[in-house]
Scaffold this active site. Sequence first.
Site, short mmCIF file in Angstrom:
data_model
loop_
_atom_site.label_atom_id
_atom_site.label_comp_id
_atom_site.label_asym_id
_atom_site.label_seq_id
_atom_site.Cartn_x
_atom_site.Cartn_y
_atom_site.Cartn_z
N GLU A 171 0.76 -1.09 -0.08
CA GLU A 171 0.02 -0.13 -0.05
C GLU A 171 0.71 1.29 0.05
OE1 GLU A 171 -2.79 -0.45 3.25
OE2 GLU A 171 -3.42 -2.47 2.44
N ASN A 213 2.00 -5.20 -2.95
CA ASN A 213 0.80 -5.53 -2.72
C ASN A 213 -0.13 -4.14 -2.51
OD1 ASN A 213 -1.38 -7.58 -2.25
ND2 ASN A 213 -1.17 -6.89 0.20
N HIS A 249 -10.52 -5.84 -2.35
CA HIS A 249 -11.61 -5.70 -1.48
C HIS A 249 -12.98 -5.11 -2.16
CE1 HIS A 249 -9.18 -6.75 1.74
NE2 HIS A 249 -8.22 -6.08 1.67
N GLU A 278 -6.29 -10.57 -0.96
CA GLU A 278 -6.92 -10.37 0.06
C GLU A 278 -8.55 -10.34 -0.29
OE1 GLU A 278 -5.68 -6.79 2.23
OE2 GLU A 278 -3.47 -7.58 1.89
N ASP A 280 -12.24 -10.13 -0.61
CA ASP A 280 -13.61 -10.29 -0.05
C ASP A 280 -14.65 -9.30 -0.65
OD1 ASP A 280 -12.72 -7.65 1.14
OD2 ASP A 280 -12.64 -8.51 3.05
O1 9MR Z 1 -7.52 -8.02 8.59
C1 9MR Z 1 -6.66 -7.12 9.22
C2 9MR Z 1 -7.23 -6.42 10.78
O2 9MR Z 1 -7.47 -7.45 11.43
C3 9MR Z 1 -6.43 -5.21 11.14
O3 9MR Z 1 -6.90 -4.67 12.29
C4 9MR Z 1 -6.11 -4.25 10.04
C5 9MR Z 1 -5.28 -3.37 10.56
O4 9MR Z 1 -4.66 -2.31 9.50
O5 9MR Z 1 -5.64 -4.91 8.87
C6 9MR Z 1 -6.18 -5.87 8.31
O6 9MR Z 1 -5.61 -6.52 7.02
C7 9MR Z 1 -5.31 -5.45 6.03
C8 9MR Z 1 -4.27 -6.05 5.31
O7 9MR Z 1 -3.03 -6.24 6.18
C9 9MR Z 1 -3.72 -4.98 4.42
N1 9MR Z 1 -4.96 -4.78 3.35
C10 9MR Z 1 -5.94 -4.25 4.01
C11 9MR Z 1 -6.26 -5.22 5.00
C12 9MR Z 1 -7.71 -4.94 5.63
O8 9MR Z 1 -7.68 -3.59 6.47
#
Ligand code: 9MR
Length: 469
Positions: A171, A213, A249, A278, A280
């Site tokens: 990101e 990513n 997402h 990722e 969903d």
């Molecule tokens: O699913 C993850 C969640 O449990 C955490 O609280 C969150 C914190 O930033 O991150 C989520 O995973 C993220 C991933 O690491 C990167 N892309 C976005 C995902 C959803 O926010």
Amino acid sequence: MSSSTARDRGSARVRPDRRAALVSATVGTVAAGMVLALATAASAGTTLATSAAEKGRYFGTAVAANKLSDSTYVGILNREFNMVTPENEMKWDATEPSQGQFTYTSADRIVSHAQANGMRVRGHALAWHSQQPGWAQNLSGSALRSAMVNHVTQVATHYKGKIHSWDVVNEAFADGGNGARRDSNLQRTGNDWIEVAFRAARTADPSAKLCYNDYNTDGQNAKSNAVYAMVSDFKARGVPIDCVGFQSHFNSASPVPGDYQANLQRFANLGLDVQITELDIEGSGTAQANSYATVVRACLAVSRCTGISVWGIRDTDSWRASGTPLLFDGNGNKKAAYTATLDALNSGTPIPTTPPPTTPPPTTPPPTTPPPGAGCTASLSLQTWTGGFVATVRVTAGSSGTNGWAATVTLPSGTAVTNAWNAQSSGTTGTVRFANVAYNGRLTAGQSTEFGFQGVGTPPAGTPSCTAS
Ligand code: 9MR
């Protein structure tokens, strides 16, 4: 002779109890073709992992270490998936809570579970502006740069040989229309922080595939164009990068883009793998199921799309549980989205590899007055940085429409085109001609399409000329 050979071959994949029934059913005059038909049906995978494997892909999920004691969760995990991504356990705040003190307990638990159950691991994520430990958030400049390189080196070394793919950098680009890097403490250490992280990861674990990513890069837009330009530049300069992850997402405000497959394909065309990392999709019922199927078909249609990971198992495991975005409900039952995903994986008819005719959303406003006469017009918009640029050219058909078109751009001396998408380019310097490709040549009167190219040097100025056929 030939029918018995076919029967033996076909029945090899049928479970033993089915096989006994088939053998007795084939006594006498039953045609070998019937046996083959049954055997073919039985050869379709019955889980996400086996079905994906039959198509040469993996199917994975994010896993949380604290759920590995939940038997329903583990039952689905072990049955359906052959790739796991630690959801939070490999992030910087989890693995290096104090500078130089590494803790791998939770992440190791996931890796051990994966290895014990024949699954591979996607490492996530080595360098990211978010989920940094407090001490790193407070660093800047060369102290942060050194700490980042040390972190990448230590974590990638700890997991050396155990990781299928690493999200080395996560990101790093900003949302919005300018294709800029995201501002962060890491970015402020210098624009080269990303390639420095990739080089450190390659040195530490040469066998892991190294991915960039991101999210909102799933279709062609300013952000994905900027990632594309960076990856092109890395490939051109030999910076080690093997894959691009598309988080995917989706929800009603951000649905699966119409050019999703085309976007995956243009990255794959740079000579690296693409992965859905990722996935969903918020929603329910048929609409959600159809969207999942669209994503799966797009990946199957791109030969270098090597796998799909969803971001959790049950809706209740999701980071956005209220959107019920996953394949299993809170009780662990398969949803319509699961069936659509499995069916799409099993389908022998992936959508064509030629991108469908899509008109990407405009990055510049359309002309307010319709173009006069026949022929076509072209306009240019630019994203620039020191030493390079990405150009987006909008081609608009005149009153006769087009069967094909070509836009000509004059580059300043010393400037060169390094690659182009959605058009076929001739030449790289001076006056460069960009002709339509198969899926975007035919435009009705007033209709527009866009193509793009990346270049090094000073960006072109002025309006491209356009000719229609
Ligand atoms: O699913 C993850 C969640 O449990 C955490 O609280 C969150 C914190 O930033 O991150 C989520 O995973 C993220 C991933 O690491 C990167 N892309 C976005 C995902 C959803 O926010």
